[in-house]
Design a protein around this motif. Structure first.
Motif, short mmCIF file in Angstrom:
data_model
loop_
_atom_site.label_atom_id
_atom_site.label_comp_id
_atom_site.label_asym_id
_atom_site.label_seq_id
_atom_site.Cartn_x
_atom_site.Cartn_y
_atom_site.Cartn_z
N ASN A 111 0.82 -1.21 0.00
CA ASN A 111 0.00 0.00 0.00
C ASN A 111 0.86 1.26 0.00
O ASN A 111 0.54 2.25 -0.68
CB ASN A 111 -0.93 0.00 1.21
CG ASN A 111 -2.07 -0.99 1.07
OD1 ASN A 111 -2.36 -1.47 -0.03
ND2 ASN A 111 -2.73 -1.30 2.17
N THR A 112 1.95 1.22 0.77
CA THR A 112 2.85 2.38 0.81
C THR A 112 3.47 2.62 -0.56
O THR A 112 3.57 3.76 -1.03
CB THR A 112 3.95 2.16 1.85
OG1 THR A 112 3.35 1.95 3.13
CG2 THR A 112 4.86 3.37 1.94
N ALA A 113 3.90 1.54 -1.21
CA ALA A 113 4.50 1.68 -2.54
C ALA A 113 3.48 2.18 -3.55
O ALA A 113 3.79 3.02 -4.40
CB ALA A 113 5.08 0.34 -2.99
N TYR A 114 2.24 1.68 -3.47
CA TYR A 114 1.21 2.13 -4.42
C TYR A 114 0.86 3.60 -4.20
O TYR A 114 0.57 4.32 -5.16
CB TYR A 114 -0.04 1.28 -4.31
CG TYR A 114 -1.10 1.68 -5.32
CD1 TYR A 114 -0.97 1.31 -6.65
CD2 TYR A 114 -2.19 2.45 -4.94
CE1 TYR A 114 -1.92 1.68 -7.59
CE2 TYR A 114 -3.14 2.83 -5.87
CZ TYR A 114 -3.01 2.45 -7.19
OH TYR A 114 -3.94 2.84 -8.12
N CYS A 237 7.99 15.00 -7.66
CA CYS A 237 8.56 13.80 -8.30
C CYS A 237 9.95 13.49 -7.77
O CYS A 237 10.29 12.31 -7.56
CB CYS A 237 8.61 14.01 -9.81
SG CYS A 237 6.98 14.14 -10.60
N GLU A 238 10.75 14.51 -7.52
CA GLU A 238 12.09 14.29 -6.97
C GLU A 238 12.01 13.72 -5.56
O GLU A 238 12.83 12.87 -5.18
CB GLU A 238 12.87 15.59 -6.97
CG GLU A 238 13.33 16.04 -8.34
CD GLU A 238 14.05 17.37 -8.32
OE1 GLU A 238 14.85 17.64 -9.23
OE2 GLU A 238 13.81 18.17 -7.39
N ARG A 239 11.03 14.16 -4.78
CA ARG A 239 10.87 13.61 -3.43
C ARG A 239 10.54 12.13 -3.48
O ARG A 239 11.09 11.32 -2.71
CB ARG A 239 9.77 14.39 -2.69
CG ARG A 239 9.37 13.75 -1.37
CD ARG A 239 8.44 14.66 -0.58
NE ARG A 239 7.30 15.09 -1.34
CZ ARG A 239 6.20 14.37 -1.52
NH1 ARG A 239 6.12 13.14 -1.01
NH2 ARG A 239 5.18 14.85 -2.20
N ILE A 240 9.64 11.74 -4.39
CA ILE A 240 9.30 10.33 -4.53
C ILE A 240 10.50 9.53 -5.00
O ILE A 240 10.79 8.44 -4.48
CB ILE A 240 8.12 10.17 -5.52
CG1 ILE A 240 6.87 10.87 -4.98
CG2 ILE A 240 7.84 8.70 -5.79
CD1 ILE A 240 5.73 10.93 -5.98
N THR A 243 13.54 9.35 -2.21
CA THR A 243 13.27 8.93 -0.83
C THR A 243 12.73 7.50 -0.83
O THR A 243 11.51 7.30 -0.86
CB THR A 243 12.26 9.88 -0.16
OG1 THR A 243 12.67 11.23 -0.35
CG2 THR A 243 12.16 9.59 1.33
N PRO A 244 13.58 6.50 -0.84
CA PRO A 244 13.11 5.11 -0.84
C PRO A 244 12.57 4.71 0.53
O PRO A 244 12.70 5.45 1.52
CB PRO A 244 14.37 4.32 -1.19
CG PRO A 244 15.49 5.17 -0.65
CD PRO A 244 15.05 6.60 -0.84
N GLU A 296 9.14 -2.41 -7.27
CA GLU A 296 9.10 -1.87 -8.63
C GLU A 296 8.28 -0.59 -8.71
O GLU A 296 8.65 0.34 -9.43
CB GLU A 296 8.53 -2.91 -9.59
CG GLU A 296 8.56 -2.47 -11.04
CD GLU A 296 8.27 -3.62 -11.99
OE1 GLU A 296 7.52 -3.39 -12.96
OE2 GLU A 296 8.78 -4.73 -11.76
N ILE A 297 7.18 -0.49 -7.99
CA ILE A 297 6.29 0.65 -8.16
C ILE A 297 6.59 1.79 -7.18
O ILE A 297 6.02 2.87 -7.32
CB ILE A 297 4.81 0.24 -8.02
CG1 ILE A 297 4.48 -0.20 -6.59
CG2 ILE A 297 4.47 -0.85 -9.02
CD1 ILE A 297 3.01 -0.50 -6.37
N GLU A 298 7.48 1.57 -6.20
CA GLU A 298 7.75 2.65 -5.26
C GLU A 298 8.51 3.80 -5.91
O GLU A 298 8.47 4.93 -5.43
CB GLU A 298 8.52 2.13 -4.05
CG GLU A 298 9.94 1.69 -4.32
CD GLU A 298 10.64 1.21 -3.06
OE1 GLU A 298 10.02 1.28 -1.97
OE2 GLU A 298 11.80 0.77 -3.17
#
Length: 325
Positions: A111-114, A237-240, A243-244, A296-298
């Motif tokens: 859920n967090t990754a989505y 977008c840069e924050r996403i 920030t893994p 993959e989606i994070e």
């Protein structure tokens, strides 16, 4: 939410001769990594294995797990011969207790990754809508005889989307950018922040038109919202992207799944015998797939099969802006 214009398999970049005509668009084939599918076709996707399917990616590991389970089952059944009261049965109690815990952790992870994937999609939707709005306003502010300014903004607004797309992939491709009077893609510095460089060129042009009297102060106020949103969207977008998920959480979850699955054959071999092999493989496939999908989606801005189709959305911006200007 307004979806971008679907320009699948098209590249609406303009050649130098096309720039003189606002209605002439050069179309070439473009590769998009995201897999398009119909979610209602159950049988087709059960029987097929696309590039982004976790079964294909996990196939070597699943084979190794099957070999491991076969080895454990062979040793226990053929050599150990545990009795009906063997302590090996008690290991299954641990799996029963930890099953809910591991499933909860994996659901939270997915859920967090989505959420990150969806936030990136909303950011690019905002970029699409704001690009259209900026082009729409410029189309009415700029006079029909101001061909140079129209060509400039028609090229530079989509250039920002392509620059952001490549920036998020850690790449620079000058061929994605459209040259126009006053801008040469070769003049950009790939080692510096390319989207900011493109935004600076846009602002410089707006200031130039203001100094020349083409833009009035109220025009700048009208245009400021859409123009400022470009940098804000870039920041989102840069924050996403940068920030893994915290390393300790990701590392713990992988170790948890590995230990849980590696001890499964010990706990259930007395009950299932050699049938423990497919059972453990299926359990490992489900648990590992959830973690693999989340990985993959994070970060949804790459070129994986499940990443956002940023190339397609940037092409949609280029087509929409070209129609308006």
């Amino acid at each position: 939410m307004t979806s971008p214009i679907d320009t699948r398999n098209t590249d609406f970049s303009r050649s130098k001769t096309d720039q003189a005509s606002p209605t002439k668009i050069r179309v070439t084939s473009t590769f998009y990594p995201m897999v398009d599918y119909d979610s209602k076709e159950w049988l087709r996707y059960i029987l097929s294995f696309q590039k982004g399917d976790t079964a294909r990616k996990l196939a070597p590991v699943l084979l190794a797990v099957a070999v491991y389970c076969g080895g454990v089952a062979y040793v226990v059944i053929e050599f150990v011969h545990p009795g009906p009261d063997s302590d090996l049965k008690n290991i299954a109690i641990m799996h029963s207790l930890l099953g809910f815990v591991i499933s909860t952790l994996l659901v939270f992870r997915t859920n967090t990754a989505y959420d990150r994937w969806w936030e990136g999609r909303k950011a690019w939707c905002s970029l699409t809508n704001n690009s259209r709005n900026l082009a729409l306003k410029l189309a009415h502010i700029l006079g029909p005889d101001d061909v140079d300014s129209r060509v400039y903004f028609r090229s530079m607004i989509p250039n920002y989307a392509f620059a952001l797309k490549n920036h998020l992939r850690g790449d620079f491709d000058a061929t994605d950018l459209t040259a126009c009077p006053g801008f040469d893609p070769a003049s950009l510095k790939p080692t510096e922040h390319v989207p900011n460089q493109v935004a600076m060129r846009l602002f410089s042009k707006m200031d130039e038109l203001y100094q020349a009297g083409t833009f009035r102060p109220e025009h700048l106020l009208v245009l400021n919202g859409e123009f400022s949103s470009f940098t804000e969207i870039c920041g989102i977008c840069e924050r996403i992207h940068s920030t893994p998920i915290p390393y300790s959480y990701s590392s713990f979850l992988k170790k948890f799944v590995a230990i849980y699955c590696l001890t499964l054959p010990l706990g259930y071999v007395l009950l299932l015998h050699y049938w423990v092999i497919p059972v453990v493989v299926i359990v490992f496939y489900v648990l590992a797939s959830l973690e693999l999908i989340a990985e993959e989606i994070e970060d949804p801005f790459g070129t994986d099969a499940n990443d956002l189709p940023t190339e397609r959305m940037a092409d949609g911006i280029r087509k929409a802006v070209g129609e308006l200007l």
